[in-house]
Design an enzyme around this catalytic site. Sequence first.
Site, PDB file in Angstrom:
ATOM      1  N   ASP A 274       0.946  -1.167  -0.061  1.00 28.13           N
ATOM      2  CA  ASP A 274      -0.227   0.032   0.016  1.00 28.13           C
ATOM      3  C   ASP A 274       0.800   1.127   0.081  1.00 28.13           C
ATOM      4  OD1 ASP A 274      -1.907   2.003   0.478  1.00 28.13           O
ATOM      5  OD2 ASP A 274      -2.815   0.892   1.949  1.00 28.13           O
ATOM      6  N   HIS A 275       0.989   1.851  -1.201  1.00 28.04           N
ATOM      7  CA  HIS A 275       1.966   3.226  -1.264  1.00 28.04           C
ATOM      8  C   HIS A 275       1.590   4.162  -0.295  1.00 28.04           C
ATOM      9  CE1 HIS A 275       5.137   4.502  -3.186  1.00 28.04           C
ATOM     10  NE2 HIS A 275       4.958   4.527  -4.565  1.00 28.04           N
ATOM     11  N   ARG A 276       0.521   4.298   0.214  1.00 26.08           N
ATOM     12  CA  ARG A 276      -0.017   5.044   1.152  1.00 26.08           C
ATOM     13  C   ARG A 276       1.068   4.865   2.457  1.00 26.08           C
ATOM     14  NH1 ARG A 276      -5.971   4.533   2.270  1.00 26.08           N
ATOM     15  NH2 ARG A 276      -5.252   2.221   2.422  1.00 26.08           N
TER      16      ARG A 276
END
Length: 420
Positions: free
Chosen positions: A387-389
Amino acid sequence: MAYEVKLPDIGEGVAEGEIVRWLVAVGDTVREDQPLVEVMTDKASVEIPSPRNGVIAGLHAEQGAIVNVGTTIITIDVAGEAASAPAAQAAHAAAHAAPSAASPAAAAGTATVAPRVQATPAVRQLAKQMGVALEAITGSGPGGAITSDDVKRAGGAAGSTSATPAAAGTAPAGATSSTKPSTPANEARIPLRGLRRKMAEHMRHSIDTAAHFTFVAECDMTEIAAHRGTLAARAQAQGAKLTYLAYIVKALTLALREFPMLNASLDDAASEIILKHDIHVGIAAQTPEGLTVPVLHHANKLALLPLAKEIDRLAQAARAGELKLAELQGGTITVTTTGAKGGVLATPILHHPQVAILGVHEIKPKPAVRDGQIVIRDLGNLSLSLDHRVVDGATGADFLYDLIHRLETPGEWLTEQEIG
């Protein structure tokens, strides 16, 4: 007297369940604690037992219907008893509900009342905002489920806010009639139900929520293959099925000590990253009912051989439909392996709200360049979806290469204590 069996509160925030299949029919004589129905929740598939001896008087939902906790799903004729308190029977059913991924099939009886309207929470909210009675709509979705388009059409038609339920199979006056599309002779339709429906909903939510990206790298498993050979007799003596997966999970727990951001979840509502101090590894497993993810709890506290035994036990329990509810909960990171037909790579979908999932692909002899020479090594790819967040690309790459280094040099970290 008629005794009402309601869908019990199974816990863990479960508010509704899907009727997967009835295990009894109207007119059947049942005994106390006999399984009545298999219900799929967001957490697991459970069998609801009978709280009384008696005769089935009515089944109040169709297979595939979604019902809320507290909804009456069965009535039982119990000789010599007055109707019982709903709270008492619900507590009994919840206490005895047994997880199961594959219950025996049984003939289904005809429901005595109309099934509950099938609609997702988002569709229900839309209907509430538009003042549309869901009972007055014929759904066009899978299994007759009401879609947002159905609600919008009904909301734009005269008289669509009438609360009078439609007769079976008939749209009410003034509402737009929406019927299921006809099926050509060269096609067939399969209801999306049970575990497969839940996985579909979960994967869709993950894709809609997390910012997925996948990083792939090659791993040389030659040294692991040799290490397995040295432990073959010892593993057999302990009843452990020592696989590549056991080594990967063991190395994963060590790498997570250096990269704790991958053992985390994101609380979207609070905008907070939650770091997990314990490492609970979900092991994606294919079963006759579909994909399920049993959880290897406290994997970081297990040595290699005990870990291998637990992975095998969970896999067998998943295939047999014997996983306990607790064995499906609490995962902090997931590993999925594509088995014998592993392919070159894949892009695993996150098991939301987790922020990392590792894909393990086919490992086989391939040519490789070592010290300027072409040699044969046991190679395979690892694909890490994140999850790039929460996890930056550089952090994800550093983690994967740390994991690969451990797998390529097992002698550096697999001490006698770590083997078990």
